[in-house]
Design an enzyme around this catalytic site. Structure first.
Site, PDB file in Angstrom:
ATOM      1  N   SER A   1      10.650   2.220  -2.441  1.00 39.43           N
ATOM      2  CA  SER A   1      11.051   0.876  -2.835  1.00 39.43           C
ATOM      3  C   SER A   1       9.910   0.198  -3.571  1.00 39.43           C
ATOM      4  CB  SER A   1      11.485   0.084  -1.603  1.00 39.43           C
ATOM      5  OG  SER A   1      12.134  -1.109  -1.988  1.00 39.43           O
ATOM      6  N   ASN A   2       9.940  -1.109  -3.688  1.00 41.61           N
ATOM      7  CA  ASN A   2       8.886  -1.835  -4.392  1.00 41.61           C
ATOM      8  C   ASN A   2       8.655  -3.173  -3.709  1.00 41.61           C
ATOM      9  OD1 ASN A   2      10.608  -3.981  -5.732  1.00 41.61           O
ATOM     10  ND2 ASN A   2      11.618  -2.098  -6.408  1.00 41.61           N
ATOM     11  N   ARG A   3       7.685  -3.936  -4.209  1.00 42.06           N
ATOM     12  CA  ARG A   3       7.250  -5.131  -3.495  1.00 42.06           C
ATOM     13  C   ARG A   3       7.928  -6.419  -3.945  1.00 42.06           C
ATOM     14  NH1 ARG A   3       1.025  -5.036  -3.920  1.00 42.06           N
ATOM     15  NH2 ARG A   3       1.285  -6.970  -2.748  1.00 42.06           N
TER      16      ARG A   3
ATOM     17  N   ALA B   1      14.121  -5.888  -9.172  1.00 37.36           N
ATOM     18  CA  ALA B   1      13.188  -4.806  -9.461  1.00 37.36           C
ATOM     19  C   ALA B   1      13.918  -3.511  -9.107  1.00 37.36           C
ATOM     20  CB  ALA B   1      11.912  -4.969  -8.637  1.00 37.36           C
TER      21      ALA B   1
END
Ligand code: CTP
Ligand code: CA
Length: 223
Positions: A33-35, A100
């Site tokens: 995943s991402n932040r 995102a």
């Protein structure tokens, strides 16, 4: 109360947004995943609603409350987000892609939890395959919504943002420097459109969102 007095710049319009991160499985217990916190997307959903729009928010996992009056749908993977967006896109007047989205997903997702001591004894090897580009696809729809993209970059903002706007074929791209915004409460946005580059003043995310909604309302063609 401030919200009540916002000008109803988007009355009668349907705004579709994506927000937050997507998350791609690696094995039954792990994800890539991402932040992204979702703060910018949620603030925009709220600001669009304040501006009188009907708002549909397709969101990855966040810790944020859904703004009042906003219809939301939670998704996990990029493909789920893609399918949810495509189901609503034809009906939307404006599409704002803030999520995102993972560019890649793991091709060889393991059906069992990967073990530290794998067969070969080494680190697991992951293969990737590309996810659909949701924004580019919506931008190509005949009679589709007016599209706004976001680009969080860590360097060469103007260069990357201009190229991205052209590549996706969208009228407006909003740029920011990624390391300054991820999880932060303030933001510095730069607009890229046919006319050129327009930096907006640094502001809290809600004020920045209200300003951006006004900028969008000023650009979107009348019905
Ligand atoms: N986007 C999308 N679907 C994807 C990837 C991106 O809808 N699969 C949208 C994002 O929500 C954002 C815009 O496209 O509005 C730009 O995303 P970004 O990741 O900055 O651009 P990419 O084209 O993926 O290029 P790169 O990651 O290499 O910078
Ligand atoms: Ca990307």
């Amino acid at each position: 109360l401030i919200a009540f007095f916002q000008p109803k710049l988007l009355a009668g319009r349907h705004v579709l947004l994506t927000a937050g991160p997507t998350s791609e499985p690696v094995d039954p217990v792990r994800v890539l995943s991402n932040r992204s916190s979702g703060k910018t997307g949620y603030a925009l959903a709220r600001a669009a609603r304040e501006a009188g729009a009907r708002v549909t928010l397709i969101t990855g996992a966040t810790f944020l409350p859904v703004p009042r009056g906003v219809t939301s749908l939670s998704v996990t993977t990029a493909r789920q987000m893609h399918d949810a967006v495509m189901a609503s896109a034809a009906d939307a007047d404006i599409f704002i892609a803030v999520a995102a989205v993972a560019d890649w997903r793991v091709k060889n997702v393991s059906t069992q939890k990967l073990k530290k001591t794998s067969e070969g004894g080494g680190a697991p090897v992951m293969e990737f395959e590309p996810n659909p580009d949701i924004l580019a696809e919506v931008a190509k729809l005949a009679n589709g919504p007016w599209c706004v993209g976001f680009a969080a970059e860590t360097e060469k903002l103007a260069e990357h943002a201009e190229a991205k706007r052209a590549r996706k074929g969208i009228p407006l791209l909003v740029g920011n420097l990624a390391h300054k915004v991820m999880d932060a409460d303030t933001t510095e946005l730069v607009l890229f459109d046919e006319q050129g580059v327009h930096p907006l003043p640094a502001a809290g995310k809600l004020d920045a969102a209200r300003r951006l909604i006004a900028e969008i309302a000023a650009r979107v063609p009348g019905k």
